[in-house]
Scaffold this motif. Structure first.
Motif, mmCIF file in Angstrom:
data_model
loop_
_atom_site.group_PDB
_atom_site.id
_atom_site.type_symbol
_atom_site.label_atom_id
_atom_site.label_comp_id
_atom_site.label_asym_id
_atom_site.label_seq_id
_atom_site.Cartn_x
_atom_site.Cartn_y
_atom_site.Cartn_z
ATOM 1 N N LYS A 183 -3.310 -1.862 -7.168
ATOM 2 C CA LYS A 183 -3.456 -0.785 -6.185
ATOM 3 C C LYS A 183 -3.723 0.517 -6.915
ATOM 4 C CE LYS A 183 -0.742 -3.223 -2.708
ATOM 5 N NZ LYS A 183 0.529 -3.428 -2.015
ATOM 6 N N GLY A 212 -1.247 -5.969 0.484
ATOM 7 C CA GLY A 212 -0.411 -6.225 1.651
ATOM 8 C C GLY A 212 0.931 -5.548 1.519
ATOM 9 N N ALA A 213 1.747 -5.763 2.537
ATOM 10 C CA ALA A 213 3.119 -5.235 2.517
ATOM 11 C C ALA A 213 3.921 -6.137 1.601
ATOM 12 C CB ALA A 213 3.688 -5.237 3.932
ATOM 13 N N ASN A 214 3.898 -5.831 0.339
ATOM 14 C CA ASN A 214 4.335 -6.792 -0.671
ATOM 15 C C ASN A 214 5.255 -6.174 -1.718
ATOM 16 O OD1 ASN A 214 1.009 -8.288 -0.693
ATOM 17 N ND2 ASN A 214 2.756 -8.737 0.619
ATOM 18 N N ILE A 215 6.411 -5.783 -1.328
ATOM 19 C CA ILE A 215 7.376 -5.364 -2.348
ATOM 20 C C ILE A 215 7.791 -6.625 -3.109
ATOM 21 C CG2 ILE A 215 9.722 -4.470 -2.673
ATOM 22 C CD1 ILE A 215 9.063 -2.425 -0.484
ATOM 23 N N LYS A 268 -2.322 4.160 0.210
ATOM 24 C CA LYS A 268 -0.960 4.221 0.779
ATOM 25 C C LYS A 268 0.043 4.733 -0.249
ATOM 26 C CE LYS A 268 0.858 0.529 -1.383
ATOM 27 N NZ LYS A 268 2.043 0.532 -2.246
ATOM 28 N N ASP A 323 1.576 -2.368 4.968
ATOM 29 C CA ASP A 323 1.861 -1.930 3.594
ATOM 30 C C ASP A 323 2.304 -0.464 3.582
ATOM 31 O OD1 ASP A 323 2.155 -2.019 0.889
ATOM 32 O OD2 ASP A 323 0.021 -2.051 0.405
ATOM 33 N N THR A 327 5.947 0.471 1.997
ATOM 34 C CA THR A 327 5.973 1.325 0.800
ATOM 35 C C THR A 327 6.715 2.617 1.085
ATOM 36 O OG1 THR A 327 3.797 0.436 0.327
ATOM 37 C CG2 THR A 327 4.515 2.240 -1.032
ATOM 38 N N GLY A 331 9.455 1.417 -1.406
ATOM 39 C CA GLY A 331 8.711 1.238 -2.649
ATOM 40 C C GLY A 331 9.157 2.154 -3.786
ATOM 41 N N ARG A 332 8.549 1.909 -4.943
ATOM 42 C CA ARG A 332 8.898 2.685 -6.139
ATOM 43 C C ARG A 332 8.336 4.101 -6.074
ATOM 44 N NH1 ARG A 332 6.345 -1.791 -10.030
ATOM 45 N NH2 ARG A 332 4.690 -1.301 -8.560
ATOM 46 N N ASN A 333 7.151 4.239 -5.490
ATOM 47 C CA ASN A 333 6.586 5.587 -5.328
ATOM 48 C C ASN A 333 7.527 6.452 -4.491
ATOM 49 O OD1 ASN A 333 3.657 5.709 -6.461
ATOM 50 N ND2 ASN A 333 3.789 3.716 -5.465
HETATM 51 O O1 LIG Z 1 6.792 -0.053 -5.214
HETATM 52 P P1 LIG Z 1 5.467 0.576 -4.914
HETATM 53 O O2 LIG Z 1 5.591 1.933 -4.317
HETATM 54 O O3 LIG Z 1 4.544 0.507 -6.099
HETATM 55 O O4 LIG Z 1 4.824 -0.335 -3.772
HETATM 56 C C1 LIG Z 1 4.870 -1.715 -3.937
HETATM 57 C C2 LIG Z 1 3.842 -2.420 -3.105
HETATM 58 O O5 LIG Z 1 2.561 -1.877 -3.276
HETATM 59 C C3 LIG Z 1 4.220 -2.509 -1.659
HETATM 60 O O6 LIG Z 1 3.290 -3.333 -0.989
#
Ligand SMILES: O=P(O)(O)OC[C@H](O)CO
Ligand SMILES: NC(=O)c1ccc[n+]([C@@H]2O[C@H](COP(=O)([O-])OP(=O)(O)OC[C@H]3O[C@@H](n4cnc5c(N)ncnc54)[C@H](O)[C@@H]3O)[C@@H](O)[C@H]2O)c1
Length: 467
Positions: A183, A212-215, A268, A323, A327, A331-333
């Protein structure tokens, strides 16, 4: 969610997709290690995805089973390898072994990461406490990792892709197919370049994407999730990618909109930074929902300005709205932006990334910079107040609170014109003095990127943003 419901679902937009159909087989002679196997692993007779059901894939694989290699072994890379390895063990048209290229590093106990993965089947640094599977082989040598592979999975922080592609030139099979799980995007001298395009052009091979919505940590423990494969025109290969990754708990569909899918996953991350900023400011759900709405609007506009072929429906696939939601929630961001905000912008994203993520990488800050470079070059900043403000905050030219002060209503041009033409602002608050952009700055974006309806949308956003 009961799996039976998943199996009945009609899945693929524009395709013959259907979950179920019952042709899946256990690969004869496949390595088995019952202790490491999920319920899905143990369930021959189930198949998943949207590919050809009745022998189509199998027939096309009779000559030579595909060999999957995963290039990258971070948090998501490890989970991607685990998914691919599960399917490689159970499906006859994949070779059993899945080789994973590991960016080698020495762990705190002095051992090499690749040795530990091979000894324990666990990526103790990036995905601890999850077995990757007995058929995963960690390989720190890029050349041997991809040797004879017919299906290449690229999954690493996007800033490293250019160097990796350079090293892979002449080392891969010319008939190999690629997929990018990355991404992010790059800004070249000739403008923005999507990662799938970079891979395709540098290596001369087809490249799809999976977003996708993929943590990753959630998929690693087999919680139900969805993903979208975006492909250009090779539907048969898209079907194969669905087979590589799909499981009952990881439902993969495909759409013929590679740019749309990739831009969703890329953009995103900027919105997630904004969401983390408002979390850190102690704001509530309404604020975060507003940020997500504005962000989605900018994602759609930006994507369509770059690629008019991008389809609206793509934003409603897992790669789009789903997603964005996950996120912005987990998510990490989001996490690092939250900390940045709590520290009042006094500690840098780089510093906080190192402190909070143990070697994992953020993509949102770099993506905001890359996207802003284009907004600036095209004089599009006023149409993208949220993207522009995230960049100004991340580079510490605006305080974290600017995310709510400026998003979709303030004179972005002032801030960014100051920033880029008169040197960086040094103190807050930034002056709201009106600065007229030059004639050149006002020039409209190139016609090939701006269908009239899109520019009308952009003008409307711009008008509503000016005070
Ligand atoms: O943890 P992030 O913010 O890098 O997001 C993780 C994935 O892209 C969520 O789909
Ligand atoms: N983690 C997730 O939940 C998730 C989910 C979906 C998509 N993604 C995307 O997948 C991509 C990869 O993320 P990840 O989570 O697998 O990685 P990560 O952030 O967990 O780990 C960073 C990786 O970069 C490697 N690395 C460090 N320096 C390097 C160098 N100089 N050259 C090459 N590699 C180097 C590290 O060894 C490690 O494997 C990113 O684009 C990310 O946005 C991540």
């Amino acid at each position: 969610m009961p799996w039976s419901a998943c199996f009945m679902a009609e899945r693929t937009r524009g395709g013959s997709g259907r979950i179920g159909g019952g042709r899946g087989q256990e690969r004869p002679g496949a390595a088995t290690a019952a202790a490491d196997r999920s319920a899905w692993d143990m369930a021959p007779g189930l198949d998943v995805g949207s590919g050809t059901r009745d022998g189509g894939l199998l027939n096309s694989y009779e000559a030579e089973p595909d060999r999957v290699a995963v290039i990258g072994s971070g948090n998501w890379g490890s989970v991607a390898a685990r998914l691919a390895a599960t399917n490689a063990r159970r499906l006859p048209y994949f070779q059993d072994e899945v080789r994973v290229w590991v960016y080698e590093e020495k762990l705190s106990n002095g051992e090499l990461l690749s040795d530990v993965i091979n000894k324990t089947q666990e990526n103790v640094k990036y995905l601890p406490n999850v077995k990757l599977g007995p058929n995963v082989v960690a390989d720190p040598n890029l050349e041997t990792a991809v040797k004879n592979a017919t299906m290449l999975v690229f999954v690493m922080p996007h800033q490293f892709i250019e160097g990796i592609c350079q090293k892979l030139k002449g080392k891969i099979r010319p008939d190999a197919k690629a997929i990018s799980l990355i991404k992010g995007m790059e800004m070249g001298d000739d403008g923005p370049r999507l990662i799938s395009r970079e891979i395709s052009e540098q290596l001369g091979i087809d490249c799809s994407v999976l977003m996708g919505a993929n943590i990753a940590n959630e998929i690693a423990v087999e919680q139900f999730s969805e993903a979208t494969v975006g492909y250009r025109d090779d539907k048969e290969t898209a079907d194969k990618w669905v087979q590589v990754f799909g499981t009952p708990y990881f439902q993969v569909t495909h759409v013929q909109d590679v740019e749309g899918v990739e831009l969703c996953g890329t953009l995103k991350n900027i919105v997630a930074i904004a969401a983390g900023l408002v979390d850190g400011l102690g704001m509530g759900n309404n604020t975060k929902a507003a940020i997500m709405r504005i962000g989605l609007k900018e994602m759609i506009l930006f994507s369509k300005l770059l690629f008019p072929s991008v389809q609206d429906a793509t934003f409603f696939e897992s790669c789009g709205i789903a997603d964005l939601i996950t996120t912005c929630l987990g998510g990490r961001n989001r996490k690092v932006a939250d900390a940045f905000s709590k520290h009042g912008g006094k500690r840098s994203f780089d510093e906080l990334e190192v402190e909070l993520l143990n070697g994992q990488k953020l993509q949102g800050v770099l993506t905001a910079k890359e996207v802003f470079g284009l907004l600036k070059a095209k004089d599009w900043e006023e149409s993208f107040p949220l993207f522009s403000t995230v960049h100004a905050i991340a580079t510490r030219h605006l305080p974290p609170s600017a995310i709510v002060e400026y998003s979709e209503r303030a004179p972005r041009k002032i801030v960014l014109f100051n920033l880029y033409n008169f040197g960086a602002a040094t103190s807050f608050p930034v002056s709201r003095r009106s600065v007229s952009p030059s004639k050149e700055e006002r020039s409209v974006p190139p016609t090939q990127m701006s269908p009239s309806q899109l520019m009308e949308d952009a003008r409307q956003i711009k008008n509503s943003a000016s005070i």
